[in-house]
Write a protein that holds these residues in place. Sequence first.
Motif, PDB file in Angstrom:
ATOM      1  N   THR A  53      -1.825   1.253  -2.647  1.00 33.60           N
ATOM      2  CA  THR A  53      -2.476   0.263  -3.499  1.00 33.60           C
ATOM      3  C   THR A  53      -3.250  -0.703  -2.611  1.00 33.60           C
ATOM      4  OG1 THR A  53      -0.748   0.435  -5.167  1.00 33.60           O
ATOM      5  CG2 THR A  53      -2.104  -1.549  -5.201  1.00 33.60           C
ATOM      6  N   PHE A  54      -4.539  -0.834  -2.893  1.00 34.41           N
ATOM      7  CA  PHE A  54      -5.408  -1.732  -2.124  1.00 34.41           C
ATOM      8  C   PHE A  54      -5.377  -3.122  -2.742  1.00 34.41           C
ATOM      9  CE2 PHE A  54      -9.649  -3.120  -0.572  1.00 34.41           C
ATOM     10  CZ  PHE A  54      -9.439  -2.940   0.773  1.00 34.41           C
ATOM     11  N   TYR A  55      -5.642  -3.207  -4.050  1.00 29.07           N
ATOM     12  CA  TYR A  55      -5.492  -4.451  -4.793  1.00 29.07           C
ATOM     13  C   TYR A  55      -5.562  -4.160  -6.287  1.00 29.07           C
ATOM     14  CZ  TYR A  55     -10.652  -4.501  -5.002  1.00 29.07           C
ATOM     15  OH  TYR A  55     -11.964  -4.177  -5.178  1.00 29.07           O
ATOM     16  N   GLU A  56      -5.217  -5.161  -7.095  1.00 24.65           N
ATOM     17  CA  GLU A  56      -5.245  -5.032  -8.548  1.00 24.65           C
ATOM     18  C   GLU A  56      -6.101  -6.143  -9.136  1.00 24.65           C
ATOM     19  OE1 GLU A  56      -1.438  -4.777 -10.466  1.00 24.65           O
ATOM     20  OE2 GLU A  56      -0.627  -3.475  -8.907  1.00 24.65           O
ATOM     21  N   VAL A  57      -6.844  -5.782 -10.173  1.00 21.93           N
ATOM     22  CA  VAL A  57      -7.656  -6.751 -10.913  1.00 21.93           C
ATOM     23  C   VAL A  57      -7.472  -6.492 -12.398  1.00 21.93           C
ATOM     24  CG1 VAL A  57      -9.394  -7.013  -9.099  1.00 21.93           C
ATOM     25  CG2 VAL A  57      -9.717  -5.296 -10.856  1.00 21.93           C
ATOM     26  N   GLU A  58      -7.934  -7.418 -13.210  1.00 22.26           N
ATOM     27  CA  GLU A  58      -7.889  -7.224 -14.655  1.00 22.26           C
ATOM     28  C   GLU A  58      -8.971  -6.226 -15.055  1.00 22.26           C
ATOM     29  OE1 GLU A  58      -8.925  -9.815 -18.587  1.00 22.26           O
ATOM     30  OE2 GLU A  58      -7.827 -10.823 -16.992  1.00 22.26           O
ATOM     31  N   CYS A  59      -8.591  -5.222 -15.831  1.00 20.00           N
ATOM     32  CA  CYS A  59      -9.542  -4.214 -16.302  1.00 20.00           C
ATOM     33  C   CYS A  59     -10.519  -4.865 -17.276  1.00 20.00           C
ATOM     34  CB  CYS A  59      -8.787  -3.072 -16.977  1.00 20.00           C
ATOM     35  SG  CYS A  59      -9.864  -1.781 -17.639  1.00 20.00           S
ATOM     36  N   LEU A  60     -11.797  -4.653 -17.059  1.00 17.89           N
ATOM     37  CA  LEU A  60     -12.815  -5.240 -17.931  1.00 17.89           C
ATOM     38  C   LEU A  60     -12.814  -4.614 -19.318  1.00 17.89           C
ATOM     39  CD1 LEU A  60     -15.755  -5.508 -15.383  1.00 17.89           C
ATOM     40  CD2 LEU A  60     -14.276  -7.335 -16.219  1.00 17.89           C
ATOM     41  N   ALA A  61     -12.350  -3.388 -19.428  1.00 16.94           N
ATOM     42  CA  ALA A  61     -12.362  -2.697 -20.715  1.00 16.94           C
ATOM     43  C   ALA A  61     -11.187  -3.085 -21.604  1.00 16.94           C
ATOM     44  CB  ALA A  61     -12.375  -1.187 -20.504  1.00 16.94           C
ATOM     45  N   CYS A  62      -9.977  -3.167 -21.021  1.00 19.32           N
ATOM     46  CA  CYS A  62      -8.794  -3.367 -21.856  1.00 19.32           C
ATOM     47  C   CYS A  62      -7.992  -4.619 -21.533  1.00 19.32           C
ATOM     48  CB  CYS A  62      -7.882  -2.145 -21.775  1.00 19.32           C
ATOM     49  SG  CYS A  62      -7.084  -1.960 -20.167  1.00 19.32           S
ATOM     50  N   GLY A  63      -8.216  -5.230 -20.378  1.00 21.70           N
ATOM     51  CA  GLY A  63      -7.499  -6.437 -20.012  1.00 21.70           C
ATOM     52  C   GLY A  63      -6.212  -6.209 -19.239  1.00 21.70           C
ATOM     53  N   PHE A  64      -5.783  -4.976 -19.108  1.00 18.68           N
ATOM     54  CA  PHE A  64      -4.586  -4.675 -18.325  1.00 18.68           C
ATOM     55  C   PHE A  64      -4.965  -4.528 -16.848  1.00 18.68           C
ATOM     56  CE2 PHE A  64      -3.221  -3.668 -22.554  1.00 18.68           C
ATOM     57  CZ  PHE A  64      -1.882  -4.023 -22.577  1.00 18.68           C
ATOM     58  N   ASN A  65      -3.994  -4.191 -16.008  1.00 18.69           N
ATOM     59  CA  ASN A  65      -4.247  -4.076 -14.568  1.00 18.69           C
ATOM     60  C   ASN A  65      -5.012  -2.812 -14.220  1.00 18.69           C
ATOM     61  OD1 ASN A  65      -2.939  -6.436 -14.060  1.00 18.69           O
ATOM     62  ND2 ASN A  65      -1.074  -5.508 -13.284  1.00 18.69           N
ATOM     63  N   GLU A  66      -6.071  -2.984 -13.457  1.00 18.94           N
ATOM     64  CA  GLU A  66      -6.817  -1.869 -12.884  1.00 18.94           C
ATOM     65  C   GLU A  66      -6.490  -1.872 -11.388  1.00 18.94           C
ATOM     66  OE1 GLU A  66     -11.198  -0.209 -13.493  1.00 18.94           O
ATOM     67  OE2 GLU A  66     -11.149  -2.215 -12.646  1.00 18.94           O
ATOM     68  N   VAL A  67      -6.031  -0.747 -10.880  1.00 19.72           N
ATOM     69  CA  VAL A  67      -5.546  -0.661  -9.504  1.00 19.72           C
ATOM     70  C   VAL A  67      -6.580   0.061  -8.643  1.00 19.72           C
ATOM     71  CG1 VAL A  67      -3.681   0.136  -8.009  1.00 19.72           C
ATOM     72  CG2 VAL A  67      -3.176  -0.581 -10.361  1.00 19.72           C
ATOM     73  N   TYR A  68      -6.916  -0.553  -7.525  1.00 17.61           N
ATOM     74  CA  TYR A  68      -7.793   0.074  -6.536  1.00 17.61           C
ATOM     75  C   TYR A  68      -6.908   0.692  -5.463  1.00 17.61           C
ATOM     76  CZ  TYR A  68     -11.987  -1.969  -8.542  1.00 17.61           C
ATOM     77  OH  TYR A  68     -13.020  -2.274  -9.384  1.00 17.61           O
ATOM     78  N   TYR A  69      -7.253   1.909  -5.054  1.00 20.11           N
ATOM     79  CA  TYR A  69      -6.442   2.643  -4.080  1.00 20.11           C
ATOM     80  C   TYR A  69      -7.224   2.879  -2.801  1.00 20.11           C
ATOM     81  CZ  TYR A  69      -3.411   3.569  -8.042  1.00 20.11           C
ATOM     82  OH  TYR A  69      -2.577   3.427  -9.124  1.00 20.11           O
ATOM     83  N   ALA A  70      -6.482   2.956  -1.696  1.00 19.01           N
ATOM     84  CA  ALA A  70      -7.073   3.220  -0.380  1.00 19.01           C
ATOM     85  C   ALA A  70      -6.361   4.389   0.271  1.00 19.01           C
ATOM     86  CB  ALA A  70      -6.967   1.985   0.501  1.00 19.01           C
ATOM     87  N   ASP A  71      -7.068   5.038   1.175  1.00 18.26           N
ATOM     88  CA  ASP A  71      -6.478   6.096   1.988  1.00 18.26           C
ATOM     89  C   ASP A  71      -5.501   5.445   2.962  1.00 18.26           C
ATOM     90  OD1 ASP A  71      -6.353   7.726   4.562  1.00 18.26           O
ATOM     91  OD2 ASP A  71      -7.390   9.127   3.230  1.00 18.26           O
ATOM     92  N   PRO A  72      -4.264   5.924   3.048  1.00 18.96           N
ATOM     93  CA  PRO A  72      -3.285   5.271   3.915  1.00 18.96           C
ATOM     94  C   PRO A  72      -3.579   5.409   5.413  1.00 18.96           C
ATOM     95  CG  PRO A  72      -2.362   7.272   2.969  1.00 18.96           C
ATOM     96  CD  PRO A  72      -3.687   7.054   2.323  1.00 18.96           C
ATOM     97  N   HIS A  73      -4.418   6.348   5.781  1.00 20.32           N
ATOM     98  CA  HIS A  73      -4.717   6.579   7.190  1.00 20.32           C
ATOM     99  C   HIS A  73      -5.953   5.810   7.652  1.00 20.32           C
ATOM    100  CE1 HIS A  73      -1.629   9.621   6.981  1.00 20.32           C
ATOM    101  NE2 HIS A  73      -2.273  10.187   5.977  1.00 20.32           N
ATOM    102  N   THR A  74      -6.982   5.736   6.795  1.00 22.12           N
ATOM    103  CA  THR A  74      -8.227   5.067   7.171  1.00 22.12           C
ATOM    104  C   THR A  74      -8.369   3.684   6.555  1.00 22.12           C
ATOM    105  OG1 THR A  74      -9.457   5.983   5.301  1.00 22.12           O
ATOM    106  CG2 THR A  74      -9.403   7.294   7.341  1.00 22.12           C
ATOM    107  N   ASN A  75      -7.558   3.396   5.541  1.00 20.90           N
ATOM    108  CA  ASN A  75      -7.591   2.142   4.794  1.00 20.90           C
ATOM    109  C   ASN A  75      -8.919   1.940   4.053  1.00 20.90           C
ATOM    110  OD1 ASN A  75      -5.960   0.033   3.922  1.00 20.90           O
ATOM    111  ND2 ASN A  75      -6.952  -1.413   5.302  1.00 20.90           N
TER     112      ASN A  75
END
Length: 70
Positions: free
Chosen positions: A16-38
Motif C-alpha cells: 500500500t502506497f497511500y489511501e485517498v477518498e474515492c471521487l466516485a463513491c467516497g470510500f477509500n481508494e488505495v494506491y499500490y506500489a511495487d515492493p522492490h522498486t517502490n
Amino acid sequence: MSFNLVLDAILGERITFYEVECLACGFNEVYYADPHTNKQIGRACQHCDSIQVFDRNLEKKQMVQLDGLP
C-alpha cells in the motif's frame, strides 16, 4: 471471487502506497506500489469494484471494471 484475489491476479505483489477518498463513491481508494522498486503500479477501490493499472513501460493507464464481484 474475492476482490483481493483479483488484485493478486492483476497487480501481483504489492504494498500500500497511500489511501485517498474515492471521487466516485467516497470510500477509500488505495494506491499500490511495487515492493522492490517502490514505484506506483496501480490503484483500486473495493466499493466501486474498479482497478486501474499503471503501465510502467508505456506510461499509460488502463482501467479495468470488475462487474459482479461481491
